[in-house]
Design a protein around this motif. Structure first.
Motif, PDB file in Angstrom:
ATOM      1  N   ASP A 358       1.029  -1.230  -0.263  1.00  0.00           N
ATOM      2  CA  ASP A 358      -0.470   0.250  -0.122  1.00  0.00           C
ATOM      3  C   ASP A 358       0.688   1.521   0.269  1.00  0.00           C
ATOM      4  O   ASP A 358       2.510   1.023  -0.277  1.00  0.00           O
ATOM      5  CB  ASP A 358      -1.114   0.325   1.277  1.00  0.00           C
ATOM      6  CG  ASP A 358      -0.262  -0.077   2.697  1.00  0.00           C
ATOM      7  OD1 ASP A 358       0.695   0.242   2.483  1.00  0.00           O
ATOM      8  OD2 ASP A 358      -0.349  -0.550   3.540  1.00  0.00           O
ATOM      9  N   HIS A 359       0.523   2.213   0.319  1.00  0.00           N
ATOM     10  CA  HIS A 359       1.013   3.556   0.040  1.00  0.00           C
ATOM     11  C   HIS A 359       1.463   4.265   1.466  1.00  0.00           C
ATOM     12  O   HIS A 359       2.295   5.293   1.945  1.00  0.00           O
ATOM     13  CB  HIS A 359      -0.088   4.355  -0.695  1.00  0.00           C
ATOM     14  CG  HIS A 359       0.131   4.263  -2.630  1.00  0.00           C
ATOM     15  ND1 HIS A 359       1.257   4.348  -3.355  1.00  0.00           N
ATOM     16  CD2 HIS A 359      -0.499   4.230  -3.408  1.00  0.00           C
ATOM     17  CE1 HIS A 359       0.961   3.715  -4.107  1.00  0.00           C
ATOM     18  NE2 HIS A 359      -0.277   3.106  -4.439  1.00  0.00           N
ATOM     19  N   SER A 360       0.207   4.139   2.504  1.00  0.00           N
ATOM     20  CA  SER A 360       0.203   4.595   3.697  1.00  0.00           C
ATOM     21  C   SER A 360       1.067   3.552   4.793  1.00  0.00           C
ATOM     22  O   SER A 360       1.821   4.120   5.761  1.00  0.00           O
ATOM     23  CB  SER A 360      -0.737   4.314   4.395  1.00  0.00           C
ATOM     24  OG  SER A 360      -1.156   3.152   4.645  1.00  0.00           O
ATOM     25  N   GLY A 361       1.642   2.039   4.846  1.00  0.00           N
ATOM     26  CA  GLY A 361       1.759   1.584   5.728  1.00  0.00           C
ATOM     27  C   GLY A 361       0.946   0.678   6.987  1.00  0.00           C
ATOM     28  O   GLY A 361       1.848  -0.092   7.474  1.00  0.00           O
ATOM     29  N   LEU A 362       0.059   0.780   6.705  1.00  0.00           N
ATOM     30  CA  LEU A 362      -0.715   0.898   7.115  1.00  0.00           C
ATOM     31  C   LEU A 362      -0.966  -0.933   7.289  1.00  0.00           C
ATOM     32  O   LEU A 362      -0.725  -1.548   8.082  1.00  0.00           O
ATOM     33  CB  LEU A 362      -2.498   1.257   6.741  1.00  0.00           C
ATOM     34  CG  LEU A 362      -3.040   0.723   8.143  1.00  0.00           C
ATOM     35  CD1 LEU A 362      -3.129   1.279   9.305  1.00  0.00           C
ATOM     36  CD2 LEU A 362      -4.995   1.416   7.793  1.00  0.00           C
ATOM     37  N   GLY A 363      -0.979  -1.397   6.342  1.00  0.00           N
ATOM     38  CA  GLY A 363      -1.147  -2.500   6.307  1.00  0.00           C
ATOM     39  C   GLY A 363       0.601  -3.434   6.587  1.00  0.00           C
ATOM     40  O   GLY A 363       1.394  -2.968   6.604  1.00  0.00           O
ATOM     41  N   GLY A 364       0.772  -5.006   7.432  1.00  0.00           N
ATOM     42  CA  GLY A 364       1.985  -5.239   7.646  1.00  0.00           C
ATOM     43  C   GLY A 364       2.710  -6.046   6.429  1.00  0.00           C
ATOM     44  O   GLY A 364       3.784  -7.016   7.420  1.00  0.00           O
ATOM     45  N   ARG A 365       2.368  -5.897   5.528  1.00  0.00           N
ATOM     46  CA  ARG A 365       2.793  -7.365   4.604  1.00  0.00           C
ATOM     47  C   ARG A 365       3.851  -6.423   3.762  1.00  0.00           C
ATOM     48  O   ARG A 365       4.247  -7.224   3.343  1.00  0.00           O
ATOM     49  CB  ARG A 365       1.405  -7.718   4.520  1.00  0.00           C
ATOM     50  CG  ARG A 365       0.742  -8.698   4.667  1.00  0.00           C
ATOM     51  CD  ARG A 365       0.052  -9.474   3.317  1.00  0.00           C
ATOM     52  NE  ARG A 365      -1.353 -10.219   4.095  1.00  0.00           N
ATOM     53  CZ  ARG A 365      -2.051 -10.626   4.214  1.00  0.00           C
ATOM     54  NH1 ARG A 365      -1.690 -11.273   3.177  1.00  0.00           N
ATOM     55  NH2 ARG A 365      -3.012 -11.654   5.124  1.00  0.00           N
ATOM     56  N   SER A 366       3.717  -4.777   3.623  1.00  0.00           N
ATOM     57  CA  SER A 366       4.802  -4.411   3.491  1.00  0.00           C
ATOM     58  C   SER A 366       6.422  -4.305   3.912  1.00  0.00           C
ATOM     59  O   SER A 366       6.419  -5.041   4.934  1.00  0.00           O
ATOM     60  CB  SER A 366       4.826  -2.847   3.129  1.00  0.00           C
ATOM     61  OG  SER A 366       3.728  -2.459   2.443  1.00  0.00           O
ATOM     62  N   ARG A 367       7.348  -4.520   2.348  1.00  0.00           N
ATOM     63  CA  ARG A 367       8.900  -4.751   3.690  1.00  0.00           C
ATOM     64  C   ARG A 367      10.067  -3.934   2.418  1.00  0.00           C
ATOM     65  O   ARG A 367       9.726  -3.985   1.580  1.00  0.00           O
ATOM     66  CB  ARG A 367       9.169  -6.865   3.443  1.00  0.00           C
ATOM     67  CG  ARG A 367       8.234  -7.158   3.933  1.00  0.00           C
ATOM     68  CD  ARG A 367       8.786  -7.763   5.316  1.00  0.00           C
ATOM     69  NE  ARG A 367       7.353  -8.894   5.543  1.00  0.00           N
ATOM     70  CZ  ARG A 367       7.160  -8.871   6.598  1.00  0.00           C
ATOM     71  NH1 ARG A 367       6.318  -7.319   6.280  1.00  0.00           N
ATOM     72  NH2 ARG A 367       6.098  -9.417   7.015  1.00  0.00           N
ATOM     73  N   VAL A 368      10.317  -4.104   3.775  1.00  0.00           N
ATOM     74  CA  VAL A 368      12.105  -2.716   3.127  1.00  0.00           C
ATOM     75  C   VAL A 368      12.796  -2.927   4.474  1.00  0.00           C
ATOM     76  O   VAL A 368      12.660  -3.287   5.881  1.00  0.00           O
ATOM     77  CB  VAL A 368      11.588  -1.437   2.702  1.00  0.00           C
ATOM     78  CG1 VAL A 368      11.020  -0.937   4.442  1.00  0.00           C
ATOM     79  CG2 VAL A 368      12.461  -0.942   2.137  1.00  0.00           C
ATOM     80  N   SER A 369      14.471  -3.291   3.599  1.00  0.00           N
ATOM     81  CA  SER A 369      15.276  -3.207   4.854  1.00  0.00           C
ATOM     82  C   SER A 369      16.068  -1.829   5.284  1.00  0.00           C
ATOM     83  O   SER A 369      15.905  -0.944   4.206  1.00  0.00           O
ATOM     84  CB  SER A 369      16.871  -4.135   4.279  1.00  0.00           C
ATOM     85  OG  SER A 369      17.554  -2.876   3.001  1.00  0.00           O
TER      86      SER A 369
END
Length: 485
Positions: A358-369
Motif C-alpha cells: 500500500d502507500h501508507s504502511g498501514l498493512g503489515g505485509r510491506s517489506r523494506v530493509s
C-alpha cells in the motif's frame, strides 16, 4: 482552506544504490573513542537494554559520501509501517509535481434558466483526500451566488477519479478511523463524528460531518446502542449506508469518536445536498456514477499544492492522504496494482529491493530493509528531491531534560508505528557535525501475529513496547552524533 484542513488534521488522533551502503556489514566494528572523551554507549548494549524481542535493524550513513557509519541487520526486510510514506511522498512529487492540486467541481449539463439548471448538477471529484465539510459549504454558497436554486434533472455524484476501496487494510478492526475507504469523492478524511450522551432512557446519539464552521447531520451512517459487553462495535454495510452498533457498557456518561466511512461518495454527496439546502438550493437524492458527464463548470474547489499536502501527511501520518496521492500518481485501477507500481518506481529509481503493498504502511505485509530505506533517502537528499523540507523536524540530545548535556541533534524524520512494529527514518544533523541519513526498524512479528482482531486496536503491552523502541531509536541517533567523523 488552510485553517480548516489543519483543524481537521488536528482532530485526528534516478540512480543506483551507493556501493558502500548496498554492501553494508551485518554488524559494524566498535568505534574508537574521541580524544579524552568517553566513548558513546555500544549499540549492542542499547539494543539489549531495550529488551524488545524480535528483530532490530538499523543503518546510519554519511549523507554526503554514503559511507556506512554503523549498521546491524541492515539487509533484513521488515514492515516499514508509516515510514513508507516517505517513499510515497517522493513518488508523488516525481509523478505529479510539487504544484499539483486536486480539484473538486460542480458541473451543469444544461443552461440555467430562472435559477434552475436545465439538466443535471454534477458533483465531480478528483480524489482529494483533504476535502472538508467547510469546503463543501463554501462551494454551496458559490453555487447560490451563481444564481442556482434547483435542477430539472438529476443530482449526480461522480467518483471515478480513484478506484473504490472499502478499506485500506482489511486486517484492521472495522471501527478504527485510520482505516477508512477511498473513492474519487472523499470528505473529512472519510470519517464521521459519533457523539453520545446519557439520556433519561438510554443514550442520545448523533452522527455528523463536522468541520470548523459547519456541522451537518448525516443519515447514511447510523448508530444503535445495544445492551452488551462485547464486541464494542459491530458494522454492517448496505447500499450506500453504514450501520453501526455499539455496546452500552463501553460508553459511560458522554463522549465522542471518529468512525470510518465505508461509502465516501454517498457521504460526500449527502453532506453537499444538506449544505446546498441551507443555501436554498433544492437537490434530489444523489445518484453515484463513476463516469463523469459532460458539463460546464459552475464552481470549483482546489486543494493546496501537493507539497503542502505531503507536509501534513508526513506530520500527521494520515493514511488516506498517502493512499490517495499514491493512487493519483500511479493511475492504477486497484490499491495492489498501485503499490506494485510504486515499488517498481522506487526499486528502479534508487536501486533497492523494497515491496510495498500500500502507500501508507498501514498493512503489515510491506517489506523494506534499513539499508534500502537509507539508500533511497540518501540518494533523494543528494539529488535535492525536496523531501527534507517537508519532513517533521525535532531536536534530541542537548542539555534540556538531561543531567549530562549531550550533543544537540536536529532530526528531519518520519516515524512509523504498527502493533509491535516501530520505525524511524530520516536525516540527523548534529550540531557542528556531518549530516547522517538513518533508518531504524524494530519488529516483534511473532507477538504481532499472535494478536486477535479484538486486541488489535489496543494490544496489551503495546504502549510499553513502543516507548522502549522509541527510546532505543533516540539513543542510537545520539550515539551516532557522538561518533568521530
Amino acid at each position: 482552506m488552510t485553517f480548516t484542513r489543519r483543524w481537521l488534521l488536528g482532530a485526528l488522533l534516478a540512480g543506483v544504490a551507493t556501493p558502500a551502503l548496498a554492501e553494508a556489514p551485518t554488524r559494524s566494528p566498535r568505534p574508537l573513542r574521541r580524544g579524552g572523551a568517553a566513548a558513546p554507549p555500544d549499540a549492542s548494549d542499547l539494543v539489549a537494554r531495550a529488551a524488545l524481542g524480535g528483530a532490530v535493524a538499523y543503518v546510519a550513513v554519511d549523507a554526503a559520501t554514503g559511507e556506512v557509519i554503523e549498521a546491524s541487520n541492515a539487509a533484513l526486510r521488515l514492515p516499514p509501517a508509516s515510514t513508507a510514506k516517505a517513499i510515497t511522498a517522493l513518488y508523488a512529487l516525481d509523478r505529479l509535481g510539487p504544484d499539483f492540486r486536486f480539484t473538486t467541481r460542480l458541473l451543469a449539463t444544461g443552461p440555467i434558466e430562472n435559477g434552475i439548471i436545465q439538466g443535471d448538477l454534477v458533483l465531480a471529484g478528483s480524489g482529494d483526500p483533504t476535502l472538508s465539510t467547510d469546503a463543501l459549504g463554501d462551494m454551496a454558497a458559490k453555487l447560490k451566488a451563481a444564481g442556482v436554486r434547483g435542477v430539472t434533472g438529476r443530482y449526480v455524484a461522480e467518483a471515478g477519479a480513484l478506484p473504490a476501496i472499502s478499506a485500506i487494510d482489511p486486517e484492521q478492526p472495522a471501527h478504527v478511523g485510520y482505516n477508512p475507504a477511498l473513492s474519487g469523492l472523499n470528505l473529512n478524511f472519510n470519517r464521521v463524528h459519533f457523539e453520545w450522551k446519557r439520556a433519561p432512557k438510554g443514550y442520545a446519539v448523533t452522527m455528523d460531518a463536522r468541520a470548523e464552521r459547519f456541522v451537518p447531520p448525516v443519515a447514511m451512517a447510523r448508530m444503535e446502542v445495544v445492551t452488551r459487553d462485547l464486541p464494542v462495535y459491530t458494522y454492517m454495510g448496505g447500499q450506500g449506508s453504514d450501520s453501526w452498533t455499539v455496546a452500552s457498557s463501553a460508553l459511560g456518561k458522554a463522549g465522542s469518536r471518529w468512525l470510518p466511512v465505508r461509502h465516501p461518495e454517498t457521504y460526500t454527496a449527502e453532506v453537499f445536498q444538506t449544505l446546498a439546502r441551507a443555501q436554498g438550493i433544492d437537490l434530489p437524492a444523489a445518484q453515484v456514477v463513476r463516469v463523469r458527464p459532460e458539463g460546464r463548470t459552475l464552481v470549483e474547489w482546489q486543494s493546496e499544492p501537493l507539497r503542502e499536502i505531503l507536509r501534513d501527511m508526513l506530520k500527521y501520518s494520515t493514511n488516506i492522504t498517502a493512499e490517495a496521492v499514491g493512487l493519483a500518481a500511479s493511475g492504477e485501477a486497484s490499491l495492489a496494482q498501485s503499490a506494485r507500481a510504486m515499488s517498481l518506481w522506487a526499486n528502479g529509481s534508487f536501486g533497492i529491493s523494497a515491496e510495498f503493498r500500500d502507500h501508507s504502511g498501514l498493512g503489515g505485509r510491506s517489506r523494506v530493509s534499513a539499508a534500502d530505506m537509507a539508500s533511497a533517502l540518501a540518494q533523494a537528499e543528494r539529488r535535492g528531491l525536496g523531501l527534507r523540507p517537508i519532513l517533521k523536524t525535532l531536536e534530541i540530545g542537548g542539555a534540556k531534560g538531561r543531567r549530562k548535556p549531550g550533543q544537540p541533534v536536529t532530526v528531519a524524520a518520519k516515524t512509523g508505528t504498527l502493533n509491535f512494529v516501530s520505525g524511524l527514518v530520516g536525516i540527523a544533523s548534529p550540531s557542528g557535525g556531518r549530516d547522517l541519513v538513518f533508518a531504524i526498524y524494530c519488529a516483534d512479528r511473532t507477538r504481532r501475529d499472535a494478536l486477535t482482531m479484538d486486541d488489535r486496536e489496543r494490544p496489551p503491552g503495546m504502549p510499553e513496547w513502543t516507548a522502549r523502541a522509541r527510546g532505543l531509536q533516540r539513543s542510537l541517533i545520539e550515539r551516532w552524533a557522538a561518533l568521530p567523523a
